[in-house]
Design an enzyme around this catalytic site. Structure first.
Site, PDB file in Angstrom:
ATOM      1  N   ARG A 105      60.293 -38.132 -33.516  1.00 30.61           N
ATOM      2  CA  ARG A 105      59.421 -37.065 -32.946  1.00 30.61           C
ATOM      3  C   ARG A 105      57.934 -37.273 -33.074  1.00 30.61           C
ATOM      4  O   ARG A 105      56.904 -37.506 -32.730  1.00 30.61           O
ATOM      5  CB  ARG A 105      59.573 -35.282 -33.410  1.00 30.61           C
ATOM      6  CG  ARG A 105      61.008 -35.183 -32.494  1.00 30.61           C
ATOM      7  CD  ARG A 105      61.333 -33.458 -32.626  1.00 30.61           C
ATOM      8  NE  ARG A 105      60.407 -32.829 -31.778  1.00 30.61           N
ATOM      9  CZ  ARG A 105      59.231 -32.346 -31.858  1.00 30.61           C
ATOM     10  NH1 ARG A 105      58.805 -32.205 -32.850  1.00 30.61           N
ATOM     11  NH2 ARG A 105      58.401 -31.774 -30.942  1.00 30.61           N
ATOM     12  N   GLY A 132      66.178 -24.384 -25.764  1.00 36.58           N
ATOM     13  CA  GLY A 132      67.274 -25.824 -25.875  1.00 36.58           C
ATOM     14  C   GLY A 132      66.234 -25.217 -27.576  1.00 36.58           C
ATOM     15  O   GLY A 132      67.102 -25.482 -28.173  1.00 36.58           O
ATOM     16  N   TYR A 174      65.742 -31.332 -31.006  1.00 33.49           N
ATOM     17  CA  TYR A 174      65.581 -32.864 -30.198  1.00 33.49           C
ATOM     18  C   TYR A 174      65.622 -33.993 -31.884  1.00 33.49           C
ATOM     19  O   TYR A 174      64.622 -34.610 -31.919  1.00 33.49           O
ATOM     20  CB  TYR A 174      64.037 -32.910 -29.784  1.00 33.49           C
ATOM     21  CG  TYR A 174      64.116 -32.040 -28.526  1.00 33.49           C
ATOM     22  CD1 TYR A 174      64.432 -32.825 -26.962  1.00 33.49           C
ATOM     23  CD2 TYR A 174      63.435 -31.296 -28.665  1.00 33.49           C
ATOM     24  CE1 TYR A 174      64.897 -31.903 -26.572  1.00 33.49           C
ATOM     25  CE2 TYR A 174      63.682 -29.960 -27.646  1.00 33.49           C
ATOM     26  CZ  TYR A 174      64.363 -30.468 -26.389  1.00 33.49           C
ATOM     27  OH  TYR A 174      64.818 -29.204 -24.984  1.00 33.49           O
ATOM     28  N   CYS A 189      60.080 -51.102 -40.684  1.00 32.08           N
ATOM     29  CA  CYS A 189      59.287 -52.047 -40.415  1.00 32.08           C
ATOM     30  C   CYS A 189      58.336 -51.553 -39.180  1.00 32.08           C
ATOM     31  O   CYS A 189      57.961 -52.559 -37.947  1.00 32.08           O
ATOM     32  CB  CYS A 189      60.154 -53.790 -40.494  1.00 32.08           C
ATOM     33  SG  CYS A 189      60.613 -54.060 -41.456  1.00 32.08           S
ATOM     34  N   GLU A 190      57.888 -50.610 -39.410  1.00 35.76           N
ATOM     35  CA  GLU A 190      56.230 -50.870 -38.039  1.00 35.76           C
ATOM     36  C   GLU A 190      55.807 -49.856 -38.609  1.00 35.76           C
ATOM     37  O   GLU A 190      55.862 -48.276 -39.663  1.00 35.76           O
ATOM     38  CB  GLU A 190      57.206 -49.943 -36.669  1.00 35.76           C
ATOM     39  CG  GLU A 190      58.273 -50.391 -36.119  1.00 35.76           C
ATOM     40  CD  GLU A 190      58.115 -49.929 -34.394  1.00 35.76           C
ATOM     41  OE1 GLU A 190      57.103 -49.240 -34.281  1.00 35.76           O
ATOM     42  OE2 GLU A 190      59.022 -50.560 -33.928  1.00 35.76           O
ATOM     43  N   TYR A 239      55.714 -38.362 -30.458  1.00 30.42           N
ATOM     44  CA  TYR A 239      54.894 -37.259 -30.293  1.00 30.42           C
ATOM     45  C   TYR A 239      53.503 -36.701 -31.142  1.00 30.42           C
ATOM     46  O   TYR A 239      52.897 -35.766 -31.105  1.00 30.42           O
ATOM     47  CB  TYR A 239      55.048 -35.514 -29.844  1.00 30.42           C
ATOM     48  CG  TYR A 239      56.999 -36.198 -28.724  1.00 30.42           C
ATOM     49  CD1 TYR A 239      56.838 -36.695 -27.659  1.00 30.42           C
ATOM     50  CD2 TYR A 239      57.699 -35.865 -29.236  1.00 30.42           C
ATOM     51  CE1 TYR A 239      58.187 -36.868 -27.084  1.00 30.42           C
ATOM     52  CE2 TYR A 239      58.994 -36.207 -28.593  1.00 30.42           C
ATOM     53  CZ  TYR A 239      59.230 -36.902 -27.472  1.00 30.42           C
ATOM     54  OH  TYR A 239      60.106 -36.043 -27.201  1.00 30.42           O
ATOM     55  N   GLU A 278      67.452 -21.208 -20.065  1.00 31.13           N
ATOM     56  CA  GLU A 278      67.614 -22.941 -20.429  1.00 31.13           C
ATOM     57  C   GLU A 278      66.969 -23.285 -21.737  1.00 31.13           C
ATOM     58  O   GLU A 278      66.482 -24.828 -21.489  1.00 31.13           O
ATOM     59  CB  GLU A 278      67.304 -24.039 -19.569  1.00 31.13           C
ATOM     60  CG  GLU A 278      68.261 -23.279 -17.932  1.00 31.13           C
ATOM     61  CD  GLU A 278      67.446 -24.489 -16.767  1.00 31.13           C
ATOM     62  OE1 GLU A 278      66.834 -25.379 -17.354  1.00 31.13           O
ATOM     63  OE2 GLU A 278      68.099 -24.161 -15.327  1.00 31.13           O
TER      64      GLU A 278
HETATM   65  N1  LLP Z   1      65.766 -27.024 -17.892  1.00 32.58           N
HETATM   66  C1  LLP Z   1      65.129 -28.472 -18.171  1.00 32.58           C
HETATM   67  C2  LLP Z   1      65.785 -29.027 -16.937  1.00 32.58           C
HETATM   68  C3  LLP Z   1      64.228 -29.296 -18.908  1.00 32.58           C
HETATM   69  O1  LLP Z   1      64.274 -30.344 -18.854  1.00 32.58           O
HETATM   70  C4  LLP Z   1      64.305 -29.032 -20.766  1.00 32.58           C
HETATM   71  C5  LLP Z   1      63.485 -30.016 -21.671  1.00 32.58           C
HETATM   72  C6  LLP Z   1      65.015 -27.864 -20.876  1.00 32.58           C
HETATM   73  C7  LLP Z   1      65.567 -27.063 -19.890  1.00 32.58           C
HETATM   74  C8  LLP Z   1      65.328 -27.114 -22.418  1.00 32.58           C
HETATM   75  O2  LLP Z   1      63.296 -26.964 -22.743  1.00 32.58           O
HETATM   76  P1  LLP Z   1      63.091 -26.510 -24.168  1.00 32.58           P
HETATM   77  O3  LLP Z   1      64.174 -24.916 -24.384  1.00 32.58           O
HETATM   78  O4  LLP Z   1      64.072 -27.103 -25.039  1.00 32.58           O
HETATM   79  O5  LLP Z   1      61.807 -26.434 -24.725  1.00 32.58           O
HETATM   80  N2  LLP Z   1      61.819 -34.236 -26.733  1.00 32.58           N
HETATM   81  C9  LLP Z   1      60.790 -33.804 -26.084  1.00 32.58           C
HETATM   82  C10 LLP Z   1      61.683 -32.608 -25.634  1.00 32.58           C
HETATM   83  C11 LLP Z   1      61.905 -32.753 -24.306  1.00 32.58           C
HETATM   84  C12 LLP Z   1      62.235 -31.887 -23.704  1.00 32.58           C
HETATM   85  C13 LLP Z   1      62.824 -32.003 -21.783  1.00 32.58           C
HETATM   86  N3  LLP Z   1      63.371 -31.050 -21.553  1.00 32.58           N
HETATM   87  C14 LLP Z   1      60.139 -32.741 -28.630  1.00 32.58           C
HETATM   88  O6  LLP Z   1      61.088 -33.287 -29.258  1.00 32.58           O
HETATM   89  O7  LLP Z   1      59.671 -32.207 -28.562  1.00 32.58           O
END
Ligand code: LLP
Length: 435
Positions: free
Chosen positions: A327, A290, A387, A358-359, A331, A288
């Site tokens: 981000r 992303g 993201y 304005c922050e 973070y 999975e």
């Molecule tokens: N599978 C599940 C169940 C997840 O919750 C996530 C991400 C992924 C797969 C994909 O993860 P990846 O391969 O993208 O690391 N907004 C944050 C990242 C939040 C990830 C949430 N879940 C950022 O910008 O770093």
């Protein structure tokens, strides 16, 4: 590796001069490299050779319809988390039958929508959710395929807000209680136990936590196969990308120049460590990812509004803001920032790179060194494909940025900049305030 590089003095995405994109579509604009996405997909596939592996691309990272269609064409399914994401897959011409549905709070309507479109499996996060899915499936007269998300309690050594595999966060069912959850699932007449799932966190830069988690869960997966005939094990996503040396990491030489003991995670090293652990299970393996698929395939283009010279600091004010790319504010994450036109004869500038919101949190980088830049000049935030747009907002009534996809020497607008009329379209002044 990716396809953002200088050709002469000008930053290109594949064979497209990014200044031309900014001229045509304005800024802030996200630009995506279709070839980088495809390369990432193929490298992951090759890294996992020997497994019956299937990517369910985590579309929360970037859910533009063009991106979804691109991955669908390559053969991917999707890891989706809402009814809206199901509808996006359908709108992009993707396949819900090859997709999985995750998340701790799926509504009855979302569950029904997923079942109507033949979802491959639900990733179930709690026992009450089993009951809910069973109920909806019964109402529709179908069997719902499910896998339970187990929490292996592994420290992913990543940012606290994006780690998910520890026992003190909201995700999954602890491994110790998972057998009981499967027994409960087996009692429900409208559920079919199809697999097991885990996901330990995001932006992991070493393979060790993946290995630790797979080692913990694999014996349980083998047991489930014997007991319930499960068909698959989803090992989640989480592969990290290069943020600090983003530009340099586009080239193969950069990877070769990294000291052997500090080499960042690659799909090759990920596969080499995990394939031998997973192969003996004889299960289909879902992934999975992303961020790895799209993160280094995107950049956010912005324009300099002013160089403001303060008493003890310089501020480079740009036309992108935290609403476009949250981000850094959320973070403290690092994005490399580079000028679209490189000029080595310029003096160096050390400045905070800030947006117009304005922050004080609307700051992309503190004391960043880059070449001196003036009003109207263009720059790019790299590694912004994941993201970025999907976490954007309309704060300060700033419309959503435009999105462009590049392939070779062609590029196309894949999402028009949001207009003011679109932003306020659903709003109205109530009758009791009108006079
Ligand atoms: N599978 C599940 C169940 C997840 O919750 C996530 C991400 C992924 C797969 C994909 O993860 P990846 O391969 O993208 O690391 N907004 C944050 C990242 C939040 C990830 C949430 N879940 C950022 O910008 O770093």
């Amino acid at each position: 590796m990716h396809h953002f590089r200088y050709s002469g003095s000008d930053l290109h995405c594949e064979s497209v001069d990014l200044a031309a994109v900014a001229r045509l579509y304005g800024t802030p604009t996200y630009v995506y490299s279709a070839t980088t996405m495809e390369d990432n997909y193929r490298r992951l596939q090759r890294g996992l050779e020997g497994l019956d592996a299937h990517l369910c691309y985590a579309m929360k990272a970037n859910s533009n319809l063009a991106v979804l269609r691109h991955f669908a064409n390559l053969g991917a399914g999707f890891d989706l988390v809402s009814g809206g994401e199901i509808r996006r897959v359908l709108a992009a011409g993707g396949n819900v039958r090859g997709s999985v549905f995750a998340g701790v709070g799926k509504t009855e309507a979302e569950i029904a929508l997923a079942l109507e479109h033949g979802i491959f499996s639900f990733h179930v996060e709690s026992e009450p959710e089993l009951a809910r899915i069973n109920h909806v499936a019964g109402r529709l007269g179908v069997k719902a395929p499910v896998a339970i998300r187990v929490n292996p309690d592994v420290d992913a050594h990543t940012h606290a807000k994006i780690t998910t595999g520890k026992s003190d966060n909201k995700f999954g069912i602890p491994l110790a209680h998972a057998a009981a959850a499967y027994e409960a699932a087996a009692q429900y007449p409208h559920l079919e136990i199809r697999g097991v799932q885990m996901h330990i966190g995001s932006q992991l830069t070493s393979v060790a936590p993946f290995v630790e988690a797979v080692k913990k869960v694999a014996p349980f997966a083998a047991e489930l196969k014997q007991r319930y005939g499960i068909k698959y094990f989803s090992i989640g996503g989480g592969m990290g990308i290069i943020y600090r040396d983003a530009l340099a990491s586009g080239a193969a030489q950069w990877w070769e120049s990294q000291p052997a003991d500090q080499r960042p995670l690659t799909p090759e090293s990920y596969g080499a460590a995990l394939v031998p652990l997973l192969q003996p299970l004889g299960l289909k393996i879902l992934l999975e990812h992303g961020r790895f698929m799209v993160g280094n395939a995107g950049a956010l283009l912005a324009r300099v509004e002013h160089l403001k010279r303060g008493a003890n600091r310089n501020f480079l004010v740009v036309d992108a803001a935290m609403n476009d790319l949250v981000r850094p504010a959320m973070y403290d994450s690092y994005h490399e920032i580079v000028p679209l036109h490189r000029d080595s004869s310029r003096r160096a500038l050390v400045a905070d790179i800030v947006g117009p919101i304005c922050e004080s949190g609307d700051c992309f980088a503190k004391e960043r060194q880059l070449q001196e830049l003036g009003e109207g000049e263009l720059l790019a935030f790299l590694s912004a494909g994941a993201y970025g747009y999907t976490m954007a907002s309309r704060y300060n009534t700033r419309g959503m940025a435009a999105e462009v996809m590049v392939r070779g020497s062609t590029f196309e607008l894949v999402n028009a900049r949001e207009t003011f009329e679109q932003i306020i379209a659903g709003e109205k002044v109530p009758a009791f305030l009108q006079r």
